[in-house]
Design a protein around this motif. Structure first.
Motif, PDB file in Angstrom:
ATOM      1  N   VAL A   1      41.451  84.604  58.859  1.00 48.54           N
ATOM      2  CA  VAL A   1      40.709  84.560  57.608  1.00 48.54           C
ATOM      3  C   VAL A   1      39.435  83.742  57.791  1.00 48.54           C
ATOM      4  O   VAL A   1      39.335  82.908  58.673  1.00 48.54           O
ATOM      5  CB  VAL A   1      41.540  83.970  56.434  1.00 48.54           C
ATOM      6  CG1 VAL A   1      42.829  84.726  56.232  1.00 48.54           C
ATOM      7  CG2 VAL A   1      41.804  82.494  56.616  1.00 48.54           C
ATOM      8  N   SER A   2      38.466  84.029  56.931  1.00 50.51           N
ATOM      9  CA  SER A   2      37.194  83.334  57.004  1.00 50.51           C
ATOM     10  C   SER A   2      36.769  82.943  55.602  1.00 50.51           C
ATOM     11  O   SER A   2      36.915  83.726  54.669  1.00 50.51           O
ATOM     12  CB  SER A   2      36.168  84.262  57.649  1.00 50.51           C
ATOM     13  OG  SER A   2      34.889  83.705  57.562  1.00 50.51           O
ATOM     14  N   VAL A   3      36.255  81.741  55.448  1.00 50.47           N
ATOM     15  CA  VAL A   3      35.844  81.274  54.124  1.00 50.47           C
ATOM     16  C   VAL A   3      34.616  82.058  53.653  1.00 50.47           C
ATOM     17  O   VAL A   3      33.705  82.342  54.422  1.00 50.47           O
ATOM     18  CB  VAL A   3      35.528  79.761  54.156  1.00 50.47           C
ATOM     19  CG1 VAL A   3      34.942  79.299  52.822  1.00 50.47           C
ATOM     20  CG2 VAL A   3      36.778  78.968  54.470  1.00 50.47           C
TER      21      VAL A   3
ATOM     22  N   SER B   1      31.480  86.158  54.115  1.00 49.54           N
ATOM     23  CA  SER B   1      32.197  85.246  54.990  1.00 49.54           C
ATOM     24  C   SER B   1      31.203  84.592  55.944  1.00 49.54           C
ATOM     25  O   SER B   1      30.322  85.251  56.487  1.00 49.54           O
ATOM     26  CB  SER B   1      33.297  85.977  55.757  1.00 49.54           C
ATOM     27  OG  SER B   1      32.739  86.954  56.590  1.00 49.54           O
ATOM     28  N   VAL B   2      31.326  83.311  56.075  1.00 51.48           N
ATOM     29  CA  VAL B   2      30.363  82.541  56.860  1.00 51.48           C
ATOM     30  C   VAL B   2      31.091  81.555  57.771  1.00 51.48           C
ATOM     31  O   VAL B   2      32.270  81.282  57.587  1.00 51.48           O
ATOM     32  CB  VAL B   2      29.407  81.740  55.942  1.00 51.48           C
ATOM     33  CG1 VAL B   2      28.461  82.661  55.205  1.00 51.48           C
ATOM     34  CG2 VAL B   2      30.172  80.865  54.976  1.00 51.48           C
ATOM     35  N   ARG B   3      30.363  81.038  58.709  1.00 49.71           N
ATOM     36  CA  ARG B   3      30.907  79.968  59.534  1.00 49.71           C
ATOM     37  C   ARG B   3      30.779  78.649  58.778  1.00 49.71           C
ATOM     38  O   ARG B   3      29.781  78.388  58.129  1.00 49.71           O
ATOM     39  CB  ARG B   3      30.147  79.868  60.859  1.00 49.71           C
ATOM     40  CG  ARG B   3      30.492  80.998  61.784  1.00 49.71           C
ATOM     41  CD  ARG B   3      29.745  80.840  63.084  1.00 49.71           C
ATOM     42  NE  ARG B   3      30.122  81.893  64.003  1.00 49.71           N
ATOM     43  CZ  ARG B   3      31.211  81.842  64.780  1.00 49.71           C
ATOM     44  NH1 ARG B   3      31.979  80.772  64.767  1.00 49.71           N
ATOM     45  NH2 ARG B   3      31.517  82.830  65.570  1.00 49.71           N
ATOM     46  N   ILE B   4      31.805  77.858  58.890  1.00 52.70           N
ATOM     47  CA  ILE B   4      31.846  76.585  58.184  1.00 52.70           C
ATOM     48  C   ILE B   4      31.686  75.447  59.187  1.00 52.70           C
ATOM     49  O   ILE B   4      32.282  75.471  60.259  1.00 52.70           O
ATOM     50  CB  ILE B   4      33.213  76.431  57.453  1.00 52.70           C
ATOM     51  CG1 ILE B   4      33.428  77.553  56.439  1.00 52.70           C
ATOM     52  CG2 ILE B   4      33.341  75.063  56.802  1.00 52.70           C
ATOM     53  CD1 ILE B   4      32.475  77.562  55.275  1.00 52.70           C
TER      54      ILE B   4
ATOM     55  N   MET C   1      40.334  67.893  60.233  1.00 53.50           N
ATOM     56  CA  MET C   1      40.254  68.448  58.875  1.00 53.50           C
ATOM     57  C   MET C   1      40.309  69.971  58.940  1.00 53.50           C
ATOM     58  O   MET C   1      39.613  70.607  59.723  1.00 53.50           O
ATOM     59  CB  MET C   1      38.935  68.006  58.234  1.00 53.50           C
ATOM     60  CG  MET C   1      38.753  68.527  56.819  1.00 53.50           C
ATOM     61  SD  MET C   1      37.096  68.137  56.221  1.00 53.50           S
ATOM     62  CE  MET C   1      37.181  68.747  54.567  1.00 53.50           C
ATOM     63  N   LEU C   2      41.118  70.522  58.075  1.00 53.53           N
ATOM     64  CA  LEU C   2      41.213  71.967  58.029  1.00 53.53           C
ATOM     65  C   LEU C   2      39.976  72.544  57.365  1.00 53.53           C
ATOM     66  O   LEU C   2      39.455  71.989  56.414  1.00 53.53           O
ATOM     67  CB  LEU C   2      42.448  72.381  57.221  1.00 53.53           C
ATOM     68  CG  LEU C   2      43.772  72.276  57.943  1.00 53.53           C
ATOM     69  CD1 LEU C   2      44.905  72.474  56.965  1.00 53.53           C
ATOM     70  CD2 LEU C   2      43.860  73.294  59.048  1.00 53.53           C
ATOM     71  N   LYS C   3      39.547  73.652  57.879  1.00 56.58           N
ATOM     72  CA  LYS C   3      38.356  74.264  57.298  1.00 56.58           C
ATOM     73  C   LYS C   3      38.693  75.121  56.082  1.00 56.58           C
ATOM     74  O   LYS C   3      37.813  75.517  55.338  1.00 56.58           O
ATOM     75  CB  LYS C   3      37.632  75.097  58.352  1.00 56.58           C
ATOM     76  CG  LYS C   3      37.009  74.198  59.406  1.00 56.58           C
ATOM     77  CD  LYS C   3      36.168  74.954  60.376  1.00 56.58           C
ATOM     78  CE  LYS C   3      35.544  73.990  61.375  1.00 56.58           C
ATOM     79  NZ  LYS C   3      34.763  74.693  62.382  1.00 56.58           N
ATOM     80  N   ILE C   4      39.960  75.384  55.894  1.00 59.61           N
ATOM     81  CA  ILE C   4      40.352  76.194  54.742  1.00 59.61           C
ATOM     82  C   ILE C   4      41.258  75.387  53.839  1.00 59.61           C
ATOM     83  O   ILE C   4      42.200  74.736  54.298  1.00 59.61           O
ATOM     84  CB  ILE C   4      41.018  77.508  55.207  1.00 59.61           C
ATOM     85  CG1 ILE C   4      39.946  78.354  55.905  1.00 59.61           C
ATOM     86  CG2 ILE C   4      41.649  78.254  54.032  1.00 59.61           C
ATOM     87  CD1 ILE C   4      40.433  79.639  56.462  1.00 59.61           C
TER      88      ILE C   4
ATOM     89  N   ASP D   1      45.180  94.170  55.882  1.00 61.39           N
ATOM     90  CA  ASP D   1      44.300  93.900  54.745  1.00 61.39           C
ATOM     91  C   ASP D   1      42.891  93.512  55.174  1.00 61.39           C
ATOM     92  O   ASP D   1      42.131  92.921  54.414  1.00 61.39           O
ATOM     93  CB  ASP D   1      44.898  92.798  53.871  1.00 61.39           C
ATOM     94  CG  ASP D   1      46.146  93.257  53.144  1.00 61.39           C
ATOM     95  OD1 ASP D   1      46.112  94.357  52.572  1.00 61.39           O
ATOM     96  OD2 ASP D   1      47.147  92.544  53.159  1.00 61.39           O
ATOM     97  N   LYS D   2      42.550  93.866  56.403  1.00 65.00           N
ATOM     98  CA  LYS D   2      41.226  93.564  56.933  1.00 65.00           C
ATOM     99  C   LYS D   2      40.118  94.003  55.977  1.00 65.00           C
ATOM    100  O   LYS D   2      40.153  95.103  55.452  1.00 65.00           O
ATOM    101  CB  LYS D   2      41.062  94.295  58.276  1.00 65.00           C
ATOM    102  CG  LYS D   2      39.783  93.967  59.012  1.00 65.00           C
ATOM    103  CD  LYS D   2      39.759  94.688  60.337  1.00 65.00           C
ATOM    104  CE  LYS D   2      38.408  94.469  61.015  1.00 65.00           C
ATOM    105  NZ  LYS D   2      38.331  95.178  62.295  1.00 65.00           N
ATOM    106  N   GLY D   3      39.155  93.101  55.745  1.00 62.64           N
ATOM    107  CA  GLY D   3      38.029  93.443  54.887  1.00 62.64           C
ATOM    108  C   GLY D   3      38.221  93.034  53.433  1.00 62.64           C
ATOM    109  O   GLY D   3      37.267  92.946  52.687  1.00 62.64           O
ATOM    110  N   LYS D   4      39.467  92.792  53.038  1.00 60.94           N
ATOM    111  CA  LYS D   4      39.719  92.372  51.657  1.00 60.94           C
ATOM    112  C   LYS D   4      39.475  90.873  51.533  1.00 60.94           C
ATOM    113  O   LYS D   4      39.450  90.146  52.519  1.00 60.94           O
ATOM    114  CB  LYS D   4      41.173  92.665  51.273  1.00 60.94           C
ATOM    115  CG  LYS D   4      41.501  94.129  51.158  1.00 60.94           C
ATOM    116  CD  LYS D   4      42.927  94.287  50.671  1.00 60.94           C
ATOM    117  CE  LYS D   4      43.358  95.744  50.679  1.00 60.94           C
ATOM    118  NZ  LYS D   4      44.804  95.853  50.376  1.00 60.94           N
ATOM    119  N   SER D   5      39.312  90.437  50.291  1.00 58.82           N
ATOM    120  CA  SER D   5      39.194  89.001  50.106  1.00 58.82           C
ATOM    121  C   SER D   5      40.063  88.548  48.953  1.00 58.82           C
ATOM    122  O   SER D   5      40.477  89.346  48.103  1.00 58.82           O
ATOM    123  CB  SER D   5      37.737  88.601  49.895  1.00 58.82           C
ATOM    124  OG  SER D   5      37.170  89.395  48.898  1.00 58.82           O
TER     125      SER D   5
END
Ligand SMILES: [Zn+2]
Length: 103
Positions: free
Chosen positions: A69-71, A79-82, A1-4, A17-21
């Protein structure tokens, strides 16, 4: 399963674009890349097809490597670990490792 998944809010961890969301507009079929709203704009040259066509340059989002990218957790707002868990009925859920919020 994809995490994103589509419509997730993600934060960009690397690149220009580092740091943007932004919101995930699409996950490419290969699963390795995503398109994020407003991120990684690239200029594309468009040829004039008709006389009244504008042509010129349009800007469009290009895909970003999924590992860059991070959710962003809705509750933590960062941004957190999923984690992915399999429930007793076999379905899978994603949740934030920090606050356990199901995403
Ligand atoms: Zn959280």
């Amino acid at each position: 399963m994809l995490k994103i998944k589509k419509n997730d809010m993600v934060k960009i961890l690397a690149g220009k674009d580092k740091g943007k969301s932004g919101k995930v507009l699409a996950v490419l079929p290969s699963g390795g890349r995503v398109i994020v709203q407003g991120i990684n704009f690239t200029k594309k040259h468009v040829k004039r097809r008709r006389q009244d066509d504008q042509g010129g340059i349009i800007e469009q989002e290009a895909s970003v490597n999924i590992s860059n990218v991070s959710v962003v957790c809705k509750r933590c707002s960062q941004s957190v670990r999923i984690s992915v868990d399999v429930l007793s009925d076999g379905s899978k859920v994603r949740y934030c490792k920090k606050c356990k919020e199901v995403l």
